[in-house]
Design a protein around this motif. Structure first.
Motif, mmCIF file in Angstrom:
data_model
loop_
_atom_site.group_PDB
_atom_site.id
_atom_site.type_symbol
_atom_site.label_atom_id
_atom_site.label_comp_id
_atom_site.label_asym_id
_atom_site.label_seq_id
_atom_site.Cartn_x
_atom_site.Cartn_y
_atom_site.Cartn_z
ATOM 1 N N GLN A 119 12.078 -7.405 0.699
ATOM 2 C CA GLN A 119 12.327 -8.379 -0.578
ATOM 3 C C GLN A 119 13.741 -8.715 -0.541
ATOM 4 O OE1 GLN A 119 12.483 -5.912 -3.892
ATOM 5 N NE2 GLN A 119 11.134 -7.277 -5.092
ATOM 6 N N GLN A 120 14.769 -7.663 -0.154
ATOM 7 C CA GLN A 120 16.073 -7.899 -0.037
ATOM 8 C C GLN A 120 16.680 -9.083 0.575
ATOM 9 O OE1 GLN A 120 18.361 -4.165 0.358
ATOM 10 N NE2 GLN A 120 16.943 -3.197 -1.121
ATOM 11 N N ASP A 121 16.027 -9.090 2.067
ATOM 12 C CA ASP A 121 16.364 -9.895 2.988
ATOM 13 C C ASP A 121 15.986 -11.305 2.662
ATOM 14 O OD1 ASP A 121 17.636 -8.171 4.593
ATOM 15 O OD2 ASP A 121 16.002 -7.497 5.869
ATOM 16 N N LEU A 122 14.872 -11.471 2.216
ATOM 17 C CA LEU A 122 14.306 -12.849 1.992
ATOM 18 C C LEU A 122 15.092 -13.399 0.603
ATOM 19 C CD1 LEU A 122 10.346 -12.462 2.660
ATOM 20 C CD2 LEU A 122 12.096 -13.575 3.951
ATOM 21 N N LYS A 123 15.508 -12.530 -0.220
ATOM 22 C CA LYS A 123 16.249 -13.066 -1.480
ATOM 23 C C LYS A 123 17.547 -13.826 -0.944
ATOM 24 C CE LYS A 123 18.007 -11.487 -5.923
ATOM 25 N NZ LYS A 123 18.437 -10.575 -6.781
ATOM 26 N N LYS A 124 18.061 -13.069 0.117
ATOM 27 C CA LYS A 124 19.258 -13.620 0.712
ATOM 28 C C LYS A 124 19.222 -14.989 0.994
ATOM 29 C CE LYS A 124 20.779 -8.960 1.902
ATOM 30 N NZ LYS A 124 21.137 -8.151 3.198
ATOM 31 N N VAL A 125 18.119 -15.587 1.434
ATOM 32 C CA VAL A 125 17.853 -16.819 2.151
ATOM 33 C C VAL A 125 17.331 -17.688 1.133
ATOM 34 C CG1 VAL A 125 17.899 -16.173 4.513
ATOM 35 C CG2 VAL A 125 15.713 -16.384 3.102
ATOM 36 N N GLY A 126 16.904 -17.275 -0.289
ATOM 37 C CA GLY A 126 16.343 -18.011 -1.458
ATOM 38 C C GLY A 126 15.132 -17.754 -1.761
ATOM 39 N N VAL A 127 14.429 -16.782 -1.101
ATOM 40 C CA VAL A 127 12.896 -16.541 -1.324
ATOM 41 C C VAL A 127 12.605 -15.353 -2.170
ATOM 42 C CG1 VAL A 127 10.842 -16.292 -0.328
ATOM 43 C CG2 VAL A 127 12.404 -17.717 0.879
ATOM 44 N N ILE A 128 12.180 -15.502 -3.295
ATOM 45 C CA ILE A 128 11.867 -14.654 -4.380
ATOM 46 C C ILE A 128 10.434 -13.971 -3.976
ATOM 47 C CG2 ILE A 128 11.578 -13.980 -6.499
ATOM 48 C CD1 ILE A 128 14.533 -14.927 -5.757
ATOM 49 N N VAL A 129 10.584 -12.664 -3.915
ATOM 50 C CA VAL A 129 9.571 -11.855 -3.707
ATOM 51 C C VAL A 129 9.188 -10.766 -4.649
ATOM 52 C CG1 VAL A 129 8.291 -10.266 -1.994
ATOM 53 C CG2 VAL A 129 9.778 -12.201 -1.046
ATOM 54 N N ASP A 130 8.004 -10.770 -5.197
ATOM 55 C CA ASP A 130 7.537 -9.800 -6.307
ATOM 56 C C ASP A 130 6.871 -8.791 -5.642
ATOM 57 O OD1 ASP A 130 8.972 -11.116 -8.421
ATOM 58 O OD2 ASP A 130 7.399 -12.574 -8.443
ATOM 59 N N LEU A 131 7.048 -7.546 -5.791
ATOM 60 C CA LEU A 131 6.416 -6.402 -5.137
ATOM 61 C C LEU A 131 5.318 -5.802 -5.916
ATOM 62 C CD1 LEU A 131 9.093 -4.376 -3.085
ATOM 63 C CD2 LEU A 131 7.852 -6.349 -2.267
ATOM 64 N N ASN A 132 4.280 -5.561 -5.538
ATOM 65 C CA ASN A 132 3.034 -5.092 -6.262
ATOM 66 C C ASN A 132 2.572 -3.803 -5.568
ATOM 67 O OD1 ASN A 132 0.622 -4.696 -8.014
ATOM 68 N ND2 ASN A 132 -0.641 -5.935 -6.738
ATOM 69 N N THR A 133 2.961 -2.736 -6.009
ATOM 70 C CA THR A 133 2.502 -1.477 -5.315
ATOM 71 C C THR A 133 1.235 -0.771 -5.803
ATOM 72 O OG1 THR A 133 4.919 -0.818 -5.243
ATOM 73 C CG2 THR A 133 3.384 0.791 -4.718
ATOM 74 N N MET A 134 0.249 -0.500 -4.733
ATOM 75 C CA MET A 134 -0.963 -0.146 -5.090
ATOM 76 C C MET A 134 -1.370 1.241 -4.321
ATOM 77 S SD MET A 134 -2.721 -3.843 -4.508
ATOM 78 C CE MET A 134 -4.295 -3.263 -5.190
ATOM 79 N N GLU A 135 -2.357 2.005 -4.836
ATOM 80 C CA GLU A 135 -2.851 3.192 -4.588
ATOM 81 C C GLU A 135 -3.517 2.695 -3.114
ATOM 82 O OE1 GLU A 135 -6.175 5.539 -3.094
ATOM 83 O OE2 GLU A 135 -6.523 3.953 -4.213
ATOM 84 N N TRP A 136 -3.368 3.491 -2.078
ATOM 85 C CA TRP A 136 -4.071 3.132 -0.730
ATOM 86 C C TRP A 136 -5.447 2.460 -0.567
ATOM 87 C CZ3 TRP A 136 -1.940 1.462 3.377
ATOM 88 C CH2 TRP A 136 -2.559 1.417 4.761
ATOM 89 N N ASN A 137 -6.288 3.126 -1.355
ATOM 90 C CA ASN A 137 -7.732 2.687 -1.027
ATOM 91 C C ASN A 137 -7.931 1.365 -1.959
ATOM 92 O OD1 ASN A 137 -8.684 4.484 0.603
ATOM 93 N ND2 ASN A 137 -9.644 6.070 -1.188
ATOM 94 N N ALA A 138 -7.224 1.354 -3.031
ATOM 95 C CA ALA A 138 -7.240 0.138 -4.069
ATOM 96 C C ALA A 138 -6.679 -1.130 -3.096
ATOM 97 C CB ALA A 138 -6.514 0.112 -5.301
ATOM 98 N N GLY A 175 0.843 -1.195 0.091
ATOM 99 C CA GLY A 175 -0.007 0.064 -0.036
ATOM 100 C C GLY A 175 0.940 1.276 -0.083
ATOM 101 N N GLN A 176 0.515 2.414 -0.816
ATOM 102 C CA GLN A 176 1.356 3.570 -1.025
ATOM 103 C C GLN A 176 0.890 4.505 0.225
ATOM 104 O OE1 GLN A 176 0.196 4.421 -4.996
ATOM 105 N NE2 GLN A 176 2.450 4.525 -5.448
ATOM 106 N N ARG A 177 1.513 4.230 1.346
ATOM 107 C CA ARG A 177 1.345 4.933 2.462
ATOM 108 C C ARG A 177 2.463 4.870 3.594
ATOM 109 N NH1 ARG A 177 -2.524 7.744 4.930
ATOM 110 N NH2 ARG A 177 -2.465 8.140 7.171
ATOM 111 N N GLY A 178 3.090 5.904 4.091
ATOM 112 C CA GLY A 178 3.883 6.118 5.153
ATOM 113 C C GLY A 178 5.102 5.476 4.752
ATOM 114 N N VAL A 179 5.743 4.262 5.656
ATOM 115 C CA VAL A 179 6.970 3.655 5.221
ATOM 116 C C VAL A 179 6.936 2.368 4.580
ATOM 117 C CG1 VAL A 179 7.846 4.974 7.343
ATOM 118 C CG2 VAL A 179 6.928 2.653 7.522
ATOM 119 N N LEU A 180 5.656 2.253 4.339
ATOM 120 C CA LEU A 180 5.522 1.003 3.724
ATOM 121 C C LEU A 180 6.367 0.521 2.522
ATOM 122 C CD1 LEU A 180 1.676 0.416 4.201
ATOM 123 C CD2 LEU A 180 3.466 -0.307 5.624
ATOM 124 N N GLU A 181 6.422 1.466 1.601
ATOM 125 C CA GLU A 181 7.161 1.326 0.199
ATOM 126 C C GLU A 181 8.732 0.723 0.640
ATOM 127 O OE1 GLU A 181 5.775 3.313 -3.338
ATOM 128 O OE2 GLU A 181 5.049 4.299 -1.882
#
Length: 543
Positions: A403-422, A390-396
């Protein structure tokens, strides 16, 4: 009145104040002064205060679409039965007083006489009964915060100025929950369609607060003017404008230019810049809040507790606090925050140190082994998923670090950034998500039933959909225990259990940093969410 409930709330308040004094002496340095500069003269009437919100609000505290973008306005225009007191105990609002039955299974509230709605109609006990019996307690309506009242069987009108809450079990925190986003709605306006009336939710609602809506301009602002039918003292400010400013950096620029009067500083990287500006005060407030990562429990990859524990050990939470919060926070391992000093268990603070190797070991125990490319696989499928942001505060920035930390242990995270109400509609209302980071702010009480009980999975505030009979039992014990020591014992067990099972992945407890114009006076030393309920006392000093 309210002998037992108010006793433990006042004891909690004293412990909290002592803790805050101690932390001021021994903890991390605080930003700016503890209060705005004192006024040279008494309160004066007049002027406009502008407050930023992140998106278009929904002007109905019980709407399932009303979240943080809505609560500031709703707390101003809709009075509750109680409200947060300046001493942290639940204080009178529409109710003058209340008593608890000897068996603890009913609470009787004496309402103020002579209260009117903003349209001039008389307020009565019928409005309270309507709000709860016909809205909150109707499961098919899906009212916001409904799970908070699972112990309430019905609300009975005793007489036009008296209501009784009848309970299925003891509910020690009832007065506190009634002070939290629980505004009373007008029966004479909403009896046909209480949660979906657009002219009310997105227009000019009928209300009881010190201010009423003058105009709602979608995408721009909601302006409030004095409610001439308000039961309390006439508020000082002529107008309060809530302006839609989604970007925190734009909020800061507008505060620096004088276009915003008071705000929560989400971007703490700007603390020093704001502190050095003329005409602004920066204050630190105690906050009952924590950030979390929710992993949808309908996804079988996340039902193994070893995976959840591995993720916590893989995420460098201290680095997040340092880089995103500039040190204004502490690591969380349970839902009970340090601000609830009478209940918080500090022994859990070091339970999950940052340890990528330990995370890899736990994931291996859960059957996830690295492939040739280093990505973890199980049954031939890579450990890869999408995390909604959600596009609010420190979330992004927080999601990017995770995402970076989980990649270091072999987990791939894709980020889907969205307008807050959506984002709210997709992840919170419809629960169409795999993983997401967000936060909870809740009443000044350790009762977290609405966020963790199985009955709130899939439709209430139990966002992960986690269900656990042992946790359910602890939550009910906590609600039913009315003795302070008994409650402390239950919530100590609950903290230990949730830190082990991780219904949510706990990230950190933030501090609230507020920025306000040095000419704005009368704002109590509370978090802004609570301080707005005293907006009738705010005033602007003449320049």
């Amino acid at each position: 009145m309210v002998d037992l409930a108010r006793t433990y709330f006042r004891l909690f308040a004293l412990v909290l104040v002592a803790t805050l004094v101690l932390s001021a002496c021994t903890g991390a340095s605080q930003p700016g002064a503890s209060t705005a500069p004192s006024a040279q003269s008494g309160p004066v009437a007049g002027g406009t205060v502008t407050v930023p919100i992140g998106a278009d609000p929904t002007l109905n505290p019980w709407s399932p679409n009303a979240f943080v973008e809505s609560l500031f306005i709703n707390r101003v225009i809709f009075e509750g039965i109680t409200k947060p007191g300046k001493d942290l105990a639940p204080a009178p609002d529409l109710a003058e007083s209340w008593t608890i039955a000897p068996d603890g299974l009913s609470w009787t509230f004496k309402l103020r006489s002579g209260v009117k709605w903003s349209d001039g109609q008389a307020f009565s006990a019928d409005d309270v009964a309507f709000t709860f019996n016909d809205i909150v307690l109707k499961p098919d309506l899906g009212a916001q915060n409904r799970a908070s009242y699972a112990a309430v069987k019905t609300v009975t009108v005793v007489d036009p100025n008296t209501v009784r809450f009848d309970l299925s079990r003891k509910f020690a925190a009832l007065a506190s929950f009634l002070a939290y986003n629980a505004g009373i709605l007008p029966k004479h306006v909403l009896s046909a369609d209480p949660l979906k009336t657009t002219s009310f939710n997105k227009g000019v609602p009928v209300s009881t607060g010190p201010y009423k809506v003058e105009k709602y301009t979608s995408g721009q602002s909601v302006s409030l003017v004095r409610n001439e039918n308000y039961f309390g003292p006439k508020p000082y400010l002529d107008k309060v404008v809530f302006t839609v400013v989604p970007d925190p950096n734009t909020q800061i620029a507008q505060a620096l230019s004088g276009d915003i009067s008071i705000m929560i500083l989400d971007n703490k990287a700007a603390v020093d810049r704001v502190k050095s500006a003329n005409g602004l005060a920066v204050v630190s407030r105690p906050l009952v809040q924590y950030y979390w990562l929710a992993l949808n429990q309908t996804d079988q990859r996340f039902t193994d507790v070893k995976v959840r524990q591995a993720f916590v050990q893989a995420i460098d939470r201290q680095a997040i606090i340092k880089s995103v919060e500039l040190g204004y926070g502490s690591i969380a391992n349970s839902p009970i925050t340090p601000a609830l000093a009478a209940y918080y268990d500090p022994s859990l603070a070091s339970k999950y140190p940052y340890d990528p190797q330990k995370a890899k070991d736990l994931l291996a125990q859960a059957g996830w082994k690295p492939g040739a490319d280093g990505v973890l696989k199980k049954d031939g499928k890579a450990f890869q998923f999408t995390m909604d942001v959600g596009q609010r505060g420190v979330l992004e920035p927080v999601n990017a670090l995770i995402q970076q930390d989980l990649k270091k242990v072999g987990v791939i995270v894709d980020l889907n950034t969205m307008e807050w109400n959506a984002y709210i509609q997709k992840d919170v209302v419809r629960r169409e998500y795999t993983a997401t980071v967000n936060w909870w702010t809740y009443p000044s009480d350790p009762d977290v039933f609405p966020y963790y009980h199985s009955s709130a999975a899939g439709k209430g505030f139990n966002i992960p959909g986690y269900q656990d009979p042992k946790l359910d039992d602890l939550l009910v014990q906590g609600q039913s225990a009315s003795d302070l020591e008994a409650r402390k014992a239950v919530y100590k067990q609950l903290q230990a259990y949730t830190s082990e099972t991780l219904p949510y992945l706990f990230l950190w407890y933030p501090q609230e940093i507020d920025v306000l114009s040095s000419s704005l006076k009368g704002v109590p030393e509370l978090g802004l969410r609570d301080a707005v309920q005293y907006i009738g006392e705010w005033w602007l000093a003449k320049k």
